[in-house]
Design a protein around this motif. Structure first.
Motif, PDB file in Angstrom:
ATOM      1  N   VAL A 176      -3.561  -7.309  -2.067  1.00 62.65           N
ATOM      2  CA  VAL A 176      -2.444  -6.445  -2.193  1.00 62.65           C
ATOM      3  C   VAL A 176      -3.058  -5.042  -2.276  1.00 62.65           C
ATOM      4  O   VAL A 176      -3.707  -4.653  -3.291  1.00 62.65           O
ATOM      5  CB  VAL A 176      -1.504  -6.850  -3.359  1.00 62.65           C
ATOM      6  CG1 VAL A 176      -0.166  -5.757  -3.546  1.00 62.65           C
ATOM      7  CG2 VAL A 176      -1.314  -8.179  -3.271  1.00 62.65           C
ATOM      8  N   ASN A 177      -2.619  -4.166  -1.590  1.00 63.76           N
ATOM      9  CA  ASN A 177      -2.943  -2.712  -1.623  1.00 63.76           C
ATOM     10  C   ASN A 177      -2.131  -1.899  -2.517  1.00 63.76           C
ATOM     11  O   ASN A 177      -1.069  -2.441  -3.162  1.00 63.76           O
ATOM     12  CB  ASN A 177      -2.971  -1.951  -0.176  1.00 63.76           C
ATOM     13  CG  ASN A 177      -1.406  -2.059   0.498  1.00 63.76           C
ATOM     14  OD1 ASN A 177      -0.322  -2.240  -0.136  1.00 63.76           O
ATOM     15  ND2 ASN A 177      -1.735  -1.522   1.813  1.00 63.76           N
TER      16      ASN A 177
ATOM     17  N   GLU B 103       0.339   0.175  -2.055  1.00 60.37           N
ATOM     18  CA  GLU B 103       1.855   0.117  -1.512  1.00 60.37           C
ATOM     19  C   GLU B 103       2.600  -1.410  -1.910  1.00 60.37           C
ATOM     20  O   GLU B 103       3.531  -1.601  -1.715  1.00 60.37           O
ATOM     21  CB  GLU B 103       2.108   0.403  -0.150  1.00 60.37           C
ATOM     22  CG  GLU B 103       1.753   1.649  -0.069  1.00 60.37           C
ATOM     23  CD  GLU B 103       0.132   2.149   0.413  1.00 60.37           C
ATOM     24  OE1 GLU B 103      -0.365   1.058   0.764  1.00 60.37           O
ATOM     25  OE2 GLU B 103      -0.196   3.270  -0.065  1.00 60.37           O
TER      26      GLU B 103
ATOM     27  N   ARG C 103       1.639  -3.964  -0.386  1.00 61.17           N
ATOM     28  CA  ARG C 103       1.614  -4.963   0.803  1.00 61.17           C
ATOM     29  C   ARG C 103       0.187  -5.807   0.929  1.00 61.17           C
ATOM     30  O   ARG C 103      -0.692  -5.195   0.430  1.00 61.17           O
ATOM     31  CB  ARG C 103       1.877  -4.168   2.195  1.00 61.17           C
ATOM     32  CG  ARG C 103       2.791  -3.248   2.188  1.00 61.17           C
ATOM     33  CD  ARG C 103       3.120  -2.695   3.302  1.00 61.17           C
ATOM     34  NE  ARG C 103       1.900  -1.751   3.599  1.00 61.17           N
ATOM     35  CZ  ARG C 103       2.010  -0.815   4.576  1.00 61.17           C
ATOM     36  NH1 ARG C 103       2.921  -0.536   5.494  1.00 61.17           N
ATOM     37  NH2 ARG C 103       1.128   0.139   4.474  1.00 61.17           N
ATOM     38  N   ARG C 104       0.217  -6.922   1.500  1.00 60.01           N
ATOM     39  CA  ARG C 104      -0.669  -7.815   1.769  1.00 60.01           C
ATOM     40  C   ARG C 104      -1.617  -7.196   2.851  1.00 60.01           C
ATOM     41  O   ARG C 104      -1.192  -6.653   3.967  1.00 60.01           O
ATOM     42  CB  ARG C 104      -0.477  -9.130   2.237  1.00 60.01           C
ATOM     43  CG  ARG C 104      -0.128 -10.095   1.042  1.00 60.01           C
ATOM     44  CD  ARG C 104       0.228 -11.484   1.307  1.00 60.01           C
ATOM     45  NE  ARG C 104      -0.224 -12.160   2.306  1.00 60.01           N
ATOM     46  CZ  ARG C 104      -0.437 -13.423   2.569  1.00 60.01           C
ATOM     47  NH1 ARG C 104       0.271 -14.342   1.640  1.00 60.01           N
ATOM     48  NH2 ARG C 104      -1.011 -13.793   3.621  1.00 60.01           N
ATOM     49  N   ILE C 105      -3.015  -7.065   2.645  1.00 57.25           N
ATOM     50  CA  ILE C 105      -3.904  -6.379   3.702  1.00 57.25           C
ATOM     51  C   ILE C 105      -5.111  -7.045   3.710  1.00 57.25           C
ATOM     52  O   ILE C 105      -5.655  -7.353   2.567  1.00 57.25           O
ATOM     53  CB  ILE C 105      -3.995  -4.776   3.449  1.00 57.25           C
ATOM     54  CG1 ILE C 105      -4.746  -4.235   4.608  1.00 57.25           C
ATOM     55  CG2 ILE C 105      -4.623  -4.441   2.178  1.00 57.25           C
ATOM     56  CD1 ILE C 105      -4.772  -2.872   4.617  1.00 57.25           C
TER      57      ILE C 105
ATOM     58  N   PRO D 209      -1.758   0.190   8.397  1.00 53.04           N
ATOM     59  CA  PRO D 209      -1.281  -0.834   7.564  1.00 53.04           C
ATOM     60  C   PRO D 209      -1.726  -2.152   7.995  1.00 53.04           C
ATOM     61  O   PRO D 209      -2.057  -2.607   8.999  1.00 53.04           O
ATOM     62  CB  PRO D 209       0.056  -0.634   7.886  1.00 53.04           C
ATOM     63  CG  PRO D 209       0.442   0.343   8.846  1.00 53.04           C
ATOM     64  CD  PRO D 209      -0.755   1.005   9.248  1.00 53.04           C
TER      65      PRO D 209
END
Length: 149
Positions: A114-115, A117, A119-121, A149
């Motif tokens: 999780v970054n 922000e 979000r999964r990355i 992203p």
């Protein structure tokens, strides 16, 4: 350094996106096991020959496990597994390996996190930026784009 890209047109006949332009990654080099071992040696207290031996053995061990129908997970890196290319049979009882399995492939799923922000990355893509390969090659300077992203 950023990931380089070039802009290419979709010229495929019958394509839904024919005539549109897309960015494609440009790869300028390939790094092999020897080079990776040399870089690792510079950052740890292990000799190049030891690092090379470990990397070579990692490949051998992964191959053995993959060929035993196991998934190989390298923490912080991702997982590997064997996939099959098959052609269909009309009935289950008509399916045979010799007739319907036409090949194999290696599937890789990078580890994700999780970054900032939330979000999964994929771990290796965190912080990736891009630059035009054409402008880099021609010596023009262009500011890096925001992380992808």
């Amino acid at each position: 350094m950023a990931v380089l890209y070039k802009v290419v047109e979709d010229t495929r006949d019958g394509s839904l996106t024919q005539g549109q332009w897309f960015g494609r990654a440009v790869h300028t080099n390939a790094v092999n096991t020897k080079q990776i071992a040399e870089e690792i040696q510079e950052n740890v207290s292990v000799k190049h020959s030891d690092v090379s031996a470990v990397l070579i053995e990692l490949i051998n061990v992964m191959n053995r496990h993959l060929n035993q129908s196991e998934r190989v997970v390298l923490d912080g890196f991702g997982s590997f597994k064997i996939g099959l290319k098959t052609k269909g049979a009309l009935r289950k009882e008509d399916f045979t390996a010799s007739k319907n399995i036409v090949g194999s492939r290696l599937n890789f799923c990078p580890e994700w996190k999780v970054n900032k922000e939330g979000r999964r990355i994929k771990a290796f893509l965190d912080g990736v930026t891009v630059k035009s390969a054409e402008e880099v090659i021609n010596g023009k300077k262009k500011e890096e784009q925001e992380p992808n992203p």
